[in-house]
Design an enzyme around this catalytic site. Structure first.
Site, PDB file in Angstrom:
ATOM      1  N   LYS A  81      44.181  42.577  26.831  1.00 32.88           N
ATOM      2  CA  LYS A  81      44.299  43.770  25.999  1.00 32.88           C
ATOM      3  C   LYS A  81      43.526  44.883  26.690  1.00 32.88           C
ATOM      4  CE  LYS A  81      44.771  43.788  21.252  1.00 32.88           C
ATOM      5  NZ  LYS A  81      44.352  43.605  19.852  1.00 32.88           N
ATOM      6  N   LYS A 132      41.722  38.676  27.013  1.00 31.11           N
ATOM      7  CA  LYS A 132      42.792  38.672  25.986  1.00 31.11           C
ATOM      8  C   LYS A 132      44.006  39.459  26.483  1.00 31.11           C
ATOM      9  CE  LYS A 132      40.479  40.302  22.317  1.00 31.11           C
ATOM     10  NZ  LYS A 132      40.313  40.680  20.891  1.00 31.11           N
TER      11      LYS A 132
END
Ligand code: C2G
Length: 131
Positions: free
Chosen positions: A46, A44
């Site tokens: 992240k 992601k």
């Protein structure tokens, strides 16, 4: 028993996370959180401050959360819904419409996101304070 599921990284837990967990639990009796693994976070793009184990420990201490499972990829939700006999899938409104393909398997609702807070905002604000 009405079972609810939601997914996320839940890093640096803040009131926005608590609001969505509280609201999700209000719709049912049992709330499962699909917690993004460190590897899935990389997918992601992240970077969480806390590891999966640390984020899991924190989530399990929140009274609205009944169970935490690992979210390892984008494609596990249908299996999770079926294997856990989920009645309702909940996400914040920043995901509005993105998971409508789950509608044949359970109810899908998107709840208003809490404005003005995010894990990345926390990191940015702390960094700016330091400088
Ligand atoms: N959220 C919120 N208000 C905020 C911040 C987050 O309501 N101010 C909600 C998000 O909408 C999401 C949940 O809290 O429903 C978790 O947010 P994140 O940890 O940022 O998760 P995300 O990166 O959106 O990952 O497969 C789904 C993904 O794993 C979701």
């Amino acid at each position: 028993m009405k079972k609810v599921i939601t997914y996320g990284t839940f890093d640096l837990i803040h009131h926005g996370h608590i609001n969505i967990l509280r609201k999700a639990k209000e719709y049912g009796d049992y709330l499962i959180v699909g917690l993004s693994s460190d590897e899935f976070n990389a997918l992601k793009e992240k970077e969480a401050y806390y590891s999966f184990e640390e984020r899991k420990l924190i989530l399990e201490a929140i009274k609205y959360v009944d169970e935490v499972i690992s979210e390892d990829n984008w494609n596990q939700k249908i299996i999770d819904i079926q294997s856990n006999e989920i009645d309702l899938f909940v996400m914040g409104s920043d995901w509005e419409g993105k998971f409508d393909e789950l509608m044949p398997y359970c109810e899908v609702i998107y709840l208003p996101r809490t404005e003005g807070i995010s894990s990345s905002k926390i990191k940015k604000d702390l960094f700016n304070k330091k400088c």
